[in-house]
Design a protein around this motif. Structure first.
Motif, PDB file in Angstrom:
ATOM      1  N   LEU A 269      -2.886   6.420   1.239  1.00  9.03           N
ATOM      2  CA  LEU A 269      -1.200   6.688   1.552  1.00  9.03           C
ATOM      3  C   LEU A 269      -0.773   5.554  -0.086  1.00  9.03           C
ATOM      4  O   LEU A 269      -0.891   4.244   0.182  1.00  9.03           O
ATOM      5  CB  LEU A 269      -0.607   6.528   2.703  1.00  9.03           C
ATOM      6  CG  LEU A 269       0.672   6.215   2.488  1.00  9.03           C
ATOM      7  CD1 LEU A 269       1.828   7.975   2.289  1.00  9.03           C
ATOM      8  CD2 LEU A 269       0.768   6.366   3.976  1.00  9.03           C
ATOM      9  N   LEU A 270       0.088   6.061  -0.616  1.00  7.34           N
ATOM     10  CA  LEU A 270       0.798   4.985  -1.006  1.00  7.34           C
ATOM     11  C   LEU A 270       2.422   4.422  -1.295  1.00  7.34           C
ATOM     12  O   LEU A 270       2.821   6.066  -0.951  1.00  7.34           O
ATOM     13  CB  LEU A 270       1.144   5.393  -2.843  1.00  7.34           C
ATOM     14  CG  LEU A 270       1.599   3.945  -3.535  1.00  7.34           C
ATOM     15  CD1 LEU A 270       1.316   2.989  -4.041  1.00  7.34           C
ATOM     16  CD2 LEU A 270       2.808   5.557  -5.129  1.00  7.34           C
ATOM     17  N   THR A 271       3.124   3.707  -0.417  1.00  8.14           N
ATOM     18  CA  THR A 271       4.062   3.114   0.019  1.00  8.14           C
ATOM     19  C   THR A 271       5.553   2.353  -1.387  1.00  8.14           C
ATOM     20  O   THR A 271       4.084   0.977  -1.302  1.00  8.14           O
ATOM     21  CB  THR A 271       3.891   2.614   1.507  1.00  8.14           C
ATOM     22  OG1 THR A 271       2.905   3.290   2.267  1.00  8.14           O
ATOM     23  CG2 THR A 271       5.465   2.532   1.750  1.00  8.14           C
ATOM     24  N   ASN A 272       5.548   3.048  -1.734  1.00  9.53           N
ATOM     25  CA  ASN A 272       6.574   1.948  -1.878  1.00  9.53           C
ATOM     26  C   ASN A 272       8.040   1.761  -1.499  1.00  9.53           C
ATOM     27  O   ASN A 272       9.087   3.166  -1.110  1.00  9.53           O
ATOM     28  CB  ASN A 272       6.907   2.647  -3.808  1.00  9.53           C
ATOM     29  CG  ASN A 272       5.933   2.564  -4.939  1.00  9.53           C
ATOM     30  OD1 ASN A 272       4.738   2.350  -4.171  1.00  9.53           O
ATOM     31  ND2 ASN A 272       6.211   3.177  -6.124  1.00  9.53           N
ATOM     32  N   LYS A 273       8.158   0.802  -1.789  1.00  8.00           N
ATOM     33  CA  LYS A 273       9.249   0.521  -0.797  1.00  8.00           C
ATOM     34  C   LYS A 273      10.292  -1.002  -1.740  1.00  8.00           C
ATOM     35  O   LYS A 273       9.571  -2.006  -1.805  1.00  8.00           O
ATOM     36  CB  LYS A 273       9.643  -0.062   0.828  1.00  8.00           C
ATOM     37  CG  LYS A 273      10.254  -0.353   1.268  1.00  8.00           C
ATOM     38  CD  LYS A 273       9.949  -0.705   3.051  1.00  8.00           C
ATOM     39  CE  LYS A 273      11.244  -1.452   3.420  1.00  8.00           C
ATOM     40  NZ  LYS A 273      10.874  -1.790   5.043  1.00  8.00           N
ATOM     41  N   ASN A 274      11.661  -0.421  -1.975  1.00  4.75           N
ATOM     42  CA  ASN A 274      12.322  -1.933  -2.905  1.00  4.75           C
ATOM     43  C   ASN A 274      11.353  -2.297  -3.797  1.00  4.75           C
ATOM     44  O   ASN A 274      11.131  -3.891  -3.715  1.00  4.75           O
ATOM     45  CB  ASN A 274      12.697  -2.922  -1.720  1.00  4.75           C
ATOM     46  CG  ASN A 274      13.586  -2.279  -0.659  1.00  4.75           C
ATOM     47  OD1 ASN A 274      14.846  -1.426  -0.282  1.00  4.75           O
ATOM     48  ND2 ASN A 274      12.937  -2.700   0.702  1.00  4.75           N
ATOM     49  N   GLY A 275      10.715  -1.959  -4.823  1.00  6.21           N
ATOM     50  CA  GLY A 275      10.387  -2.795  -5.839  1.00  6.21           C
ATOM     51  C   GLY A 275       8.727  -2.959  -5.648  1.00  6.21           C
ATOM     52  O   GLY A 275       7.728  -3.306  -5.995  1.00  6.21           O
ATOM     53  N   GLN A 276       8.203  -2.719  -4.262  1.00  4.58           N
ATOM     54  CA  GLN A 276       7.150  -3.416  -3.999  1.00  4.58           C
ATOM     55  C   GLN A 276       5.925  -2.095  -3.227  1.00  4.58           C
ATOM     56  O   GLN A 276       6.042  -0.862  -2.776  1.00  4.58           O
ATOM     57  CB  GLN A 276       7.150  -4.062  -2.190  1.00  4.58           C
ATOM     58  CG  GLN A 276       7.366  -5.668  -2.446  1.00  4.58           C
ATOM     59  CD  GLN A 276       7.210  -6.075  -1.346  1.00  4.58           C
ATOM     60  OE1 GLN A 276       8.116  -6.154  -0.740  1.00  4.58           O
ATOM     61  NE2 GLN A 276       7.291  -7.376  -1.759  1.00  4.58           N
ATOM     62  N   SER A 277       4.731  -2.194  -3.826  1.00  5.23           N
ATOM     63  CA  SER A 277       4.034  -0.529  -3.389  1.00  5.23           C
ATOM     64  C   SER A 277       2.434  -2.036  -2.341  1.00  5.23           C
ATOM     65  O   SER A 277       2.499  -2.460  -2.277  1.00  5.23           O
ATOM     66  CB  SER A 277       3.329  -1.391  -4.978  1.00  5.23           C
ATOM     67  OG  SER A 277       3.693  -0.399  -5.594  1.00  5.23           O
ATOM     68  N   PHE A 278       2.475  -0.588  -1.721  1.00  2.00           N
ATOM     69  CA  PHE A 278       1.463  -0.866  -0.618  1.00  2.00           C
ATOM     70  C   PHE A 278      -0.132   0.049  -0.139  1.00  2.00           C
ATOM     71  O   PHE A 278       0.676   1.416  -0.688  1.00  2.00           O
ATOM     72  CB  PHE A 278       1.585  -1.118   0.613  1.00  2.00           C
ATOM     73  CG  PHE A 278       2.712  -2.052   1.087  1.00  2.00           C
ATOM     74  CD1 PHE A 278       2.414  -2.790   1.621  1.00  2.00           C
ATOM     75  CD2 PHE A 278       4.687  -2.075   0.621  1.00  2.00           C
ATOM     76  CE1 PHE A 278       3.317  -3.641   1.621  1.00  2.00           C
ATOM     77  CE2 PHE A 278       4.919  -2.646   0.692  1.00  2.00           C
ATOM     78  CZ  PHE A 278       4.476  -4.415   1.184  1.00  2.00           C
ATOM     79  N   LEU A 279      -1.167   0.082  -0.506  1.00  5.12           N
ATOM     80  CA  LEU A 279      -2.446   1.207  -0.420  1.00  5.12           C
ATOM     81  C   LEU A 279      -2.804   1.206   1.513  1.00  5.12           C
ATOM     82  O   LEU A 279      -3.235   0.043   1.515  1.00  5.12           O
ATOM     83  CB  LEU A 279      -3.052   1.007  -1.519  1.00  5.12           C
ATOM     84  CG  LEU A 279      -4.239   1.586  -1.521  1.00  5.12           C
ATOM     85  CD1 LEU A 279      -3.664   3.533  -1.664  1.00  5.12           C
ATOM     86  CD2 LEU A 279      -4.866   2.216  -2.252  1.00  5.12           C
ATOM     87  N   THR A 280      -2.453   1.910   1.374  1.00  2.00           N
ATOM     88  CA  THR A 280      -3.665   2.125   2.850  1.00  2.00           C
ATOM     89  C   THR A 280      -3.955   3.380   2.350  1.00  2.00           C
ATOM     90  O   THR A 280      -4.037   4.269   2.744  1.00  2.00           O
ATOM     91  CB  THR A 280      -2.271   3.521   3.947  1.00  2.00           C
ATOM     92  OG1 THR A 280      -0.700   2.444   4.512  1.00  2.00           O
ATOM     93  CG2 THR A 280      -3.454   3.136   5.852  1.00  2.00           C
TER      94      THR A 280
END
Length: 463
Positions: A142-153
């Motif tokens: 899961l890619l989560t893009n929030k306020n210019g940041q990216s997180f990979l779960t």
């Protein structure tokens, strides 16, 4: 850049295998990494090298995008208690999952994305065979893009018989493909044919509905119709959602892939959002086109604000949502008058609803009470849905159903799946509906649905 080292992943998987063997049952693990900013459309496109089950969600009001690849677990339900059944399955998964998430951002960790059909009692399955009545997926990646940041779960369901190094190698291979896979040019499809499905029969159904409303069988019913289009080659779904995001900036952009088919759209209509127990819902009903000039646009908008039919239709939705929200919330606030909500092709009457969700309730409790709103079904709710079931000229499937996501912190958001299309390889079915009341004119309602089809047509071969 991945912050979780291979050695850490190995250790986490090793512990999960040991626990799975000890308790003789699968163990879901979830590991969240912050990564360099990743383009969501390229991530979506790259994902086809890993799995043909991909999911996409982009918020209409904030910099927030979710892209899921593959499956760690799926939640299914097939009866009238489907929302509660999915919630029960989710509670069980969340209780036993082991989550490594030091960031705590919404939409990271175990997150379920998917949707529900409009009517679980719809007997016909075609053309929706690939989409079960209810399907919420916890993606493997899961890619989560929030306020210019990216997180990979990374979510993995570990079984007692699994081998540690094999899973570590598979995760490394999949991450390489979805994060570093060679980019390709994304192209919108070229349409070869467009066929309206039984337009005269649909107009007759609108006339029949107005007659039934005059007989007091119901107050209002929403009737939808279908447009079928064909393309020269199979559709690149990443190109379609990217174009929708660029042209429909006040809409929720969504795409759900199931068995190689796609349900995709750009809907302006939020059903409900919950974040830190703050509940937001939306009354969106009453529609006119945008004007070609600023003066014409203003004239059309003021006409909508003062039109008795549209104001009455809007008030139906307001009162229904008020009752649903008050049943599970406090501090409910609803403005007394609607305002205009402009989109690229249309403008709507809009009333926001805000409240504080009571303890013990979740977003699925809210969705169960809201669906279907009068804007999607009619009034009274039960009678209008039964009327649609027996008189509408198509099988809605997921069209006009609730689609969205929720996470393990009780955050979530659902929208209503309108302005949408079911894409099947090199063809698609597009859907649009309108509210029918006593004085509805079939030709005018037909023209309204034609305007509502434009957002999807614009990215599926042009208008």
């Amino acid at each position: 850049m991945l912050h979780t080292k291979t050695s850490q992943i190995e250790e986490i998987i090793g512990e999960a295998i040991a626990k799975a063997r000890q308790y003789k049952e699968p163990q879901l693990i979830s590991v969240v990494d912050q990564i360099d900013y990743n383009d969501p459309y390229q991530f979506m496109d790259n994902g086809q090298a890993v799995d043909d089950h991909r999911l996409f969600w982009k918020s209409a009001e904030e910099d927030f995008t979710l892209v899921g690849i593959g499956t760690a677990s799926k939640l299914f339900a097939t009866n009238e208690r489907r929302f509660r059944e999915v919630q029960s399955l989710w509670n069980e998964i969340r209780e036993h999952a082991v989550i490594y998430n030091r960031y705590g951002e919404k939409g990271t960790g175990i997150v379920a994305l998917g949707g529900f059909s409009f009517d679980p009692q719809q007997g016909e399955s075609s053309p929706w065979e690939a989409f079960p009545d209810s399907q919420m997926t916890i993606p493997a990646y899961l890619l989560t893009n929030k306020n210019g940041q990216s997180f990979l779960t990374t979510n993995v369901l570990i079984f007692p018989e699994d081998h540690q190094q094999q899973i570590v190698n598979q995760i490394a291979d999949h991450r390489e493909k979805i994060l570093n896979y060679s980019q390709r040019d994304l192209r919108l499809p070229e349409r070869t044919k467009a066929v309206e499905v039984s337009p005269e029969e649909w107009k007759r159904s609108v006339k029949a509905a107005t007659d039934d409303i005059k007989k007091d069988l119901l107050e209002k019913v929403v009737l939808a119709r279908e447009l079928r289009v064909s393309f020269q080659e199979p559709v690149q779904i990443a190109a379609v959602i990217q174009a929708l995001a660029e042209t429909q900036d006040n809409s929720y952009i969504f795409a759900f892939e199931s068995e190689g088919e796609y349900f995709v759209g750009a809907t302006p209509e939020r059903l409900a959002k919950v974040e830190k127990r703050e509940l937001v819902s939306t009354c969106l009903a009453g529609t006119v086109p945008r004007g070609r000039t600023e003066a014409e646009d203003h004239h059309l908008g003021q006409g909508l604000l003062n039109d008795p039919k549209n104001r009455s239709e809007h008030q139906f939705v307001v009162e229904m949502i008020r009752g649903a929200v008050e049943a599970c919330s406090t501090n409910v606030h609803i403005p007394g008058e609607p305002v205009l909500y402009p989109l690229r092709n249309l403008q709507h009457l809009y009333t926001p609803v805000r409240a504080t969700l009571d303890e013990g309730y979740t977003i699925l409790d809210v969705i169960e009470r809201l669906h279907p709103t009068p804007a999607l079904g009619g009034m009274p709710q039960k009678e209008s849905v039964e009327y649609i079931r027996h008189h509408e000229t198509l099988n809605r499937g997921w069209y006009a159903g609730p689609i969205g996501w929720f996470d393990d912190h009780n955050n979530g958001e659902f929208a209503v799946a309108i302005r949408s299309a079911l894409i099947q390889h090199d063809s698609a079915s597009l859907f649009a509906g309108c509210g029918v009341v006593e004085d509805s004119d079939p030709e005018a309602e037909y023209e309204e649905t034609a305007v509502k089809l434009k957002p999807m047509l614009s990215v599926l071969g042009g208008c």
